[in-house]
Design an enzyme around this catalytic site. Structure first.
Site, PDB file in Angstrom:
ATOM      1  N   ASP A 140      -4.554  48.289  24.371  1.00 35.35           N
ATOM      2  CA  ASP A 140      -5.333  47.063  24.224  1.00 35.35           C
ATOM      3  C   ASP A 140      -6.793  47.378  24.563  1.00 35.35           C
ATOM      4  O   ASP A 140      -7.065  48.256  25.397  1.00 35.35           O
ATOM      5  CB  ASP A 140      -4.800  45.958  25.152  1.00 35.35           C
ATOM      6  CG  ASP A 140      -5.195  44.564  24.685  1.00 35.35           C
ATOM      7  OD1 ASP A 140      -4.319  43.811  24.238  1.00 35.35           O
ATOM      8  OD2 ASP A 140      -6.396  44.224  24.764  1.00 35.35           O
ATOM      9  N   THR A 147       0.433  37.959  11.522  1.00 31.44           N
ATOM     10  CA  THR A 147       0.660  37.027  10.421  1.00 31.44           C
ATOM     11  C   THR A 147      -0.534  37.009   9.475  1.00 31.44           C
ATOM     12  O   THR A 147      -1.671  36.801   9.904  1.00 31.44           O
ATOM     13  CB  THR A 147       0.903  35.604  10.959  1.00 31.44           C
ATOM     14  OG1 THR A 147       2.022  35.632  11.848  1.00 31.44           O
ATOM     15  CG2 THR A 147       1.185  34.638   9.822  1.00 31.44           C
ATOM     16  N   VAL A 149       2.780  38.558  21.597  1.00 32.07           N
ATOM     17  CA  VAL A 149       3.671  39.259  20.676  1.00 32.07           C
ATOM     18  C   VAL A 149       3.877  40.712  21.101  1.00 32.07           C
ATOM     19  O   VAL A 149       5.000  41.191  21.223  1.00 32.07           O
ATOM     20  CB  VAL A 149       3.110  39.214  19.240  1.00 32.07           C
ATOM     21  CG1 VAL A 149       3.963  40.067  18.299  1.00 32.07           C
ATOM     22  CG2 VAL A 149       3.041  37.781  18.736  1.00 32.07           C
ATOM     23  N   CYS A 167      -0.014  29.558  15.549  1.00 29.88           N
ATOM     24  CA  CYS A 167       0.944  29.806  14.459  1.00 29.88           C
ATOM     25  C   CYS A 167       0.992  28.642  13.478  1.00 29.88           C
ATOM     26  O   CYS A 167       0.445  28.713  12.394  1.00 29.88           O
ATOM     27  CB  CYS A 167       2.341  30.074  15.042  1.00 29.88           C
ATOM     28  SG  CYS A 167       2.488  31.640  15.914  1.00 29.88           S
ATOM     29  N   THR A 207      -4.480  36.987  14.444  1.00 26.44           N
ATOM     30  CA  THR A 207      -5.128  36.685  13.159  1.00 26.44           C
ATOM     31  C   THR A 207      -5.505  35.202  13.166  1.00 26.44           C
ATOM     32  O   THR A 207      -4.767  34.367  12.635  1.00 26.44           O
ATOM     33  CB  THR A 207      -4.191  36.997  11.975  1.00 26.44           C
ATOM     34  OG1 THR A 207      -2.864  36.530  12.277  1.00 26.44           O
ATOM     35  CG2 THR A 207      -4.149  38.480  11.697  1.00 26.44           C
ATOM     36  N   ARG A 263      -6.959  43.211  31.086  1.00 28.55           N
ATOM     37  CA  ARG A 263      -5.564  42.982  30.717  1.00 28.55           C
ATOM     38  C   ARG A 263      -4.721  44.224  31.010  1.00 28.55           C
ATOM     39  O   ARG A 263      -3.651  44.139  31.618  1.00 28.55           O
ATOM     40  CB  ARG A 263      -5.493  42.641  29.222  1.00 28.55           C
ATOM     41  CG  ARG A 263      -4.087  42.560  28.632  1.00 28.55           C
ATOM     42  CD  ARG A 263      -3.388  41.311  29.017  1.00 28.55           C
ATOM     43  NE  ARG A 263      -2.177  41.103  28.238  1.00 28.55           N
ATOM     44  CZ  ARG A 263      -1.138  40.431  28.672  1.00 28.55           C
ATOM     45  NH1 ARG A 263      -1.150  39.884  29.873  1.00 28.55           N
ATOM     46  NH2 ARG A 263      -0.066  40.258  27.922  1.00 28.55           N
ATOM     47  N   ARG A 307      -4.884  28.455  23.289  1.00 29.29           N
ATOM     48  CA  ARG A 307      -5.533  28.673  21.994  1.00 29.29           C
ATOM     49  C   ARG A 307      -5.228  27.540  21.017  1.00 29.29           C
ATOM     50  O   ARG A 307      -4.089  27.175  20.798  1.00 29.29           O
ATOM     51  CB  ARG A 307      -5.080  30.012  21.396  1.00 29.29           C
ATOM     52  CG  ARG A 307      -5.682  31.227  22.070  1.00 29.29           C
ATOM     53  CD  ARG A 307      -5.162  32.510  21.450  1.00 29.29           C
ATOM     54  NE  ARG A 307      -3.747  32.698  21.701  1.00 29.29           N
ATOM     55  CZ  ARG A 307      -3.027  33.687  21.154  1.00 29.29           C
ATOM     56  NH1 ARG A 307      -3.589  34.528  20.319  1.00 29.29           N
ATOM     57  NH2 ARG A 307      -1.745  33.791  21.441  1.00 29.29           N
TER      58      ARG A 307
END
Length: 426
Positions: free
Chosen positions: A31, A116, A13, A256, A81, A36, A327
């Site tokens: 981050d 979210t 995202v 999601c 989240t 990364r 994930r």
């Protein structure tokens, strides 16, 4: 007006959002993952959502130093989240990010959350952390907004700028500032929600709705299997009506659709309501790996294929096609079930990282060129490379005398099926 923006969390995202904002504003990409950030500085995005050229020619300042946030007048939070093993919201990343932000941001900053959450998290969980950590007063010294992410990983058409953005703020003035900020990069326009809670609720029901529609298709697939009817044929026939919604059955994983409903059910139960329909849909979807595995074994027995020492090749382990993200992949449920039946399972996926899959799932990925001849091939994740390879690819992998092909998402052309193959679609 050129703003100074910090994006906190540079995953699926945050990174595309940072790249888009960097076209119009000064952007710091923050981050806590040192590796990364180091790779991003070299123009390498392991998620493959952003190209080398987009990274190298952007003006993003990548950082692991929280103090860099103090330069910014907007801080946008895009951390994950997830849920716990008990299917409860895990707000730890969000709370940690809020503490970090609160320790460094300056007066006048607007903090916008995109992660979210269930309705109320921004104002009831995050805002108090910002206040206590910063020792500043909300609504006077700093402000908050919420704009739910709508990123679709792997989608090269519907990018950040082409998806309508819902925006909200704690008051009308903040709402307008948040709206103007996003309007500077969103070609599709923004939708001004009436409150932060409305925006939070809108996001969480988007994926809950999809989850329930897919669970209906999955339940129908179970029923039609018992009736010896091809589910895909049924859906194609039903879709001839103009208002039929053609959702497909499948393994529902990822961060999601398979996660967000639990945020809503958690909050619903907190206010004294048991959301029976939503939880029933979740149970149906979470049991599909077991159903597919048992169907495979039944097909083997029916067609005289010995279970002992039989090999099953699984094509794909990422949570969806053409992404590297593993994930919450529900393909793992299928793998575990097949192994419990005593089948030899080999897993192939050109997108997934061998190291991550081994660490996360204790599953060894093999190269397709090293795959053993299989009695069963399961096209679990229809990456383009598998769909384009089609039956020619499948035929090179299977026992030439008799084999079973499981096409979970019905992407193979059934009319091209070789005579020696038995095809089953979810």
């Amino acid at each position: 007006m050129r703003e100074k923006i910090c994006i906190v969390g540079l995953g699926y995202v945050g990174l595309p959002l940072a790249v888009e904002f960097a076209k119009k504003h000064d952007v710091i990409g923050f981050d806590i993952n040192n590796q990364r950030v180091s790779l991003l500085k070299d123009g390498i995005d392991q998620t493959q959502e952003v190209t080398y050229e987009e990274l190298k020619f952007s003006n993003i300042k990548f950082s692991t130093d929280p103090n860099d946030m103090s330069e910014c007048n907007f801080i946008i939070v895009t951390v994950p989240t997830p849920i716990t093993v008990d299917n409860l919201p895990d707000l730890a990343p969000l709370k940690s990010a809020s503490m970090t932000i609160g320790s460094v941001f300056k007066k006048g900053t607007i903090v916008i959350y995109e992660s979210t959450v269930y309705p109320g998290v921004t104002e009831e969980e995050c805002l108090p952390i910002l206040e206590s950590t910063s020792q500043m007063r909300n609504g006077i010294d700093f402000f908050v907004g919420y704009s739910p992410e709508r990123i679709n990983p792997g989608d090269k058409k519907n990018k950040v700028s082409e998806i309508v953005k819902v925006v909200s703020g704690q008051n009308k003035e903040v709402l307008e500032k948040v709206a103007v900020l996003y309007e500077s990069i969103i070609n599709a326009g923004v939708y001004r929600a009436s409150s932060i809670k409305v925006a939070e609720a809108a996001k969480v029901i988007e994926n809950t709705q999809r989850d329930l529609n897919i669970s209906l298709m999955n339940e129908l697939a179970v029923i039609f299997e018992r009736l010896d009817i091809d589910t895909t044929d049924v859906l194609n026939a039903a879709a001839s009506k103009w208002n039929f919604l053609k959702f497909q059955p499948g393994l529902v994983g990822g961060h999601c659709i398979a996660v967000d409903p639990y945020y809503l059910t958690y909050k619903a139960e907190k206010v004294g309501y048991i959301p029976e329909v939503i939880l029933a849909g979740r149970r149906v979807n979470d049991n599909m790996g077991r159903f597919i595995a048992s169907t495979i074994v039944k097909k083997m027995i029916k067609n005289g294929i010995p279970i002992n020492d039989a090999t099953v090749s699984i094509l794909g382990i990422t949570f969806k096609e053409n992404v590297t993200d593993i994930r919450n992949s529900r393909v793992v449920d299928l793998i575990k079930e097949l192994k419990e039946y005593g089948l030899n399972v080999q897993v192939i996926d050109e997108f997934a990282s061998k190291e991550e899959v081994a660490k996360e799932f204790d599953v060894e990925l093999i190269d397709i060129k090293n795959a053993k001849t299989s009695e069963i091939v399961v096209l679990a994740v229809p990456h383009d490379i598998y769909v384009k390879g089609g039956w020619n690819l499948i035929s090179r992998m299977v026992n030439p005398v008799k084999n079973i092909v499981i096409d979970i998402k019905s992407t193979l052309n059934s009319l091209e099926k070789p005579d020696n193959s038995i095809l089953w679609r979810l």
